[in-house]
Motif scaffolding. Sequence first.
Motif, PDB file in Angstrom:
ATOM      1  N   GLN A 141      -1.464  -3.993  -7.427  1.00 38.22           N
ATOM      2  CA  GLN A 141      -2.241  -3.164  -8.472  1.00 38.22           C
ATOM      3  C   GLN A 141      -2.814  -1.826  -7.753  1.00 38.22           C
ATOM      4  OE1 GLN A 141      -3.082  -3.664 -11.722  1.00 38.22           O
ATOM      5  NE2 GLN A 141      -2.158  -5.544 -11.858  1.00 38.22           N
ATOM      6  N   GLN A 142      -2.700  -1.747  -6.434  1.00 41.63           N
ATOM      7  CA  GLN A 142      -3.137  -0.464  -5.682  1.00 41.63           C
ATOM      8  C   GLN A 142      -2.297   0.591  -5.769  1.00 41.63           C
ATOM      9  OE1 GLN A 142      -2.568  -3.516  -4.489  1.00 41.63           O
ATOM     10  NE2 GLN A 142      -2.403  -3.563  -2.445  1.00 41.63           N
ATOM     11  N   GLN A 173      -0.280   3.782  -7.046  1.00 44.53           N
ATOM     12  CA  GLN A 173      -0.458   4.711  -8.261  1.00 44.53           C
ATOM     13  C   GLN A 173       0.960   5.151  -8.956  1.00 44.53           C
ATOM     14  OE1 GLN A 173      -3.022   5.625  -9.798  1.00 44.53           O
ATOM     15  NE2 GLN A 173      -4.239   4.283  -8.533  1.00 44.53           N
ATOM     16  N   THR A 190       0.649  -1.117   0.007  1.00 48.22           N
ATOM     17  CA  THR A 190      -0.109  -0.128  -0.051  1.00 48.22           C
ATOM     18  C   THR A 190       0.868   1.228  -0.161  1.00 48.22           C
ATOM     19  OG1 THR A 190      -0.110  -0.013   2.308  1.00 48.22           O
ATOM     20  CG2 THR A 190      -1.794  -1.178   1.181  1.00 48.22           C
TER      21      THR A 190
END
Length: 647
Positions: A150-151, A153, A127
């Motif tokens: 995938q989380q 950016q 994260t």
Amino acid sequence: MPLFRALDEQAEAKARPRQRSLRNVRSTGSCRRNHDDDRVLSLARLCLLSLADNMKDLWVKDYADNYLDQYSFRYIMGPFNQLPGELVEELTWLLAIRKQLSRAALHLLLVPHLRGLSLERCPGLVTPALCAHIAARCQGLRSLDLSGAQQLQPKVLCETLSRLPAVRSLSLAGMPCDGSVIQTVSRCCGSLQHLNVSRCHLLSPAALLPLGGVAFNPSFSSTPSPLPLSNLSALDIGFGEQEGDSVMTAAYLLLSLPYLERVALEGLGPACRLIEQRQFSQADEFADREGVSRLHVVWRDRTRRQGMDGRRKMREAEWADDDDDDDGDEREESESPSSAGDGCDTEDLTNDDRPFCFKTEEGVSQSGLILQLRDVEGVTCESLGSLGILCPGLTSLSVNIDRHGDAGGRSQWPLLTADLQNWSGQLQSLSLIYSGPMVDLLPALQVAGCSLISLTLEGVKTSPHTPLLELIRVCPKLRHLLISAEPPAAPQYETDDNLQGDQNLPKLPDLRSLKLSFSYEHDQMKPLMSWTSLKEIIKCLLIGSPLLEKLSLISLPCLLNCALQDALHSVNLDADLHADSTGSRPLPLGRIEHVDLLRTDVQMSTVKSMIKLSKRLKYVDVSHCWRISQREWLDCRRFRRVKVVWV
């Protein structure tokens, strides 16, 4: 458990002698590696297993209950600060594969002296908050794997990587990575040697150009230096990009990254052909659009540097010969390397537009350039000729063979065989992706098979007459064999005359891993048993491969249970014959550690016999095996050291 915002230097100094002693203990074994000669766990591994078992109920519980969400610590002084970074890395890996790694555990394990961190097995834990902790606490990281997260950016990735200047190996595969991340990597990670950005669909091929220092950026006062990359993987990137960008990008990267040895790029094959034939004008439009130097300029700079390196090495070798000359005679040859008989004129060396001449066994490359590639993935048959000229030192190759190209694919086989001859005797790993009959590949394997250690065949079609026996014979040194195939379409008449006699039976004495996987229709309960001779081949492979550690036999179109029973019976007879022998010759199936037998006719009694035979066996997957009942599977729980999976 004492917690501090900064690392106490005195405590760190006191920990150093302890770290050295633990390194000495660790040298006796590693939790990642299995021991070939004994089954006694090393002290280091026992300690790590004990730590893993007590993490959740002791250290993690205390930290999660009292500190996790109440405070944000830059550093945590706990029990793991006194462990060497290598042991902390292995403990993290051990918790990950056992699915015991949590956010609280990661907070405790992010120690300042950690050098490697892999979160590939638990991407859900990655994260923005965790990345902030990594960037603050582990600025000495040399290896980081965040694949599949995938989380995150791109902005978070840029902020994290900009604070990890020492990283040498970075994997961002399958992440939302874009061009800004690549620019940050090229600007801030000057020691990067390994990069994996495969399956990053937000990343266009042209966005990789900064890695080679050829991208134009008005904010730079000078051209950035290329990264010392030796391993680059960037397959399956970019959606909807202009056609041809992948080829041009690959050509630029091949020329601008001088240390590349392993590469997997889209458009790699056509790029090699473009470079070898010096068709640089094809990239002019791409260069103008991306604001980079023309390709012939990049090629000229690369060949000039290679020429200087070649002349320097020749001069050093010449000086070394002079130092070894005890006669004191004056040299009869000029110190100029151009007169050493290399086939180049002195005038050529003074012309910046002409490269130093490099000879290979097949001659001089038209481009005057020899690439240092050793491992290549993502090329087709049409590019192997140019690849053989540019990369004479290749040892690992993955080829995608188009079955429908060149008149149905038939005329390309002599060409494929001839091209593989360039690396005959040195090719160690070969992967062929082909949707046609396996028999078509046999001539090429007869050329390259003598030195192969690893062979992968994907998508091939089989029949009861597929020459699997001949394929094994031409690759006697294999350690890894993986075949992913389509099963025979229907039962046919076949004989097993070619299997009569011990001299004809296939044996791979060095084989460590074997995988035979066949596709199947989802509406079928079991495969069509139409390849009866395959049973004998598998039995002989199991008996003739005593070093086998990993076995995967999936959806086999033959009676596998009989083959396994025959192999086990042969092993028992062999053990009885050598019971009084003082030798330590390994028995077949005695070193098996991992077994996959999905969708086969194997029975639980056979599985139990394998478990009793091999003391190293840790995992058995018998999912969708129709001859195994739930009650039999539940009965296997008494084998606590072996995990048996069944659905």
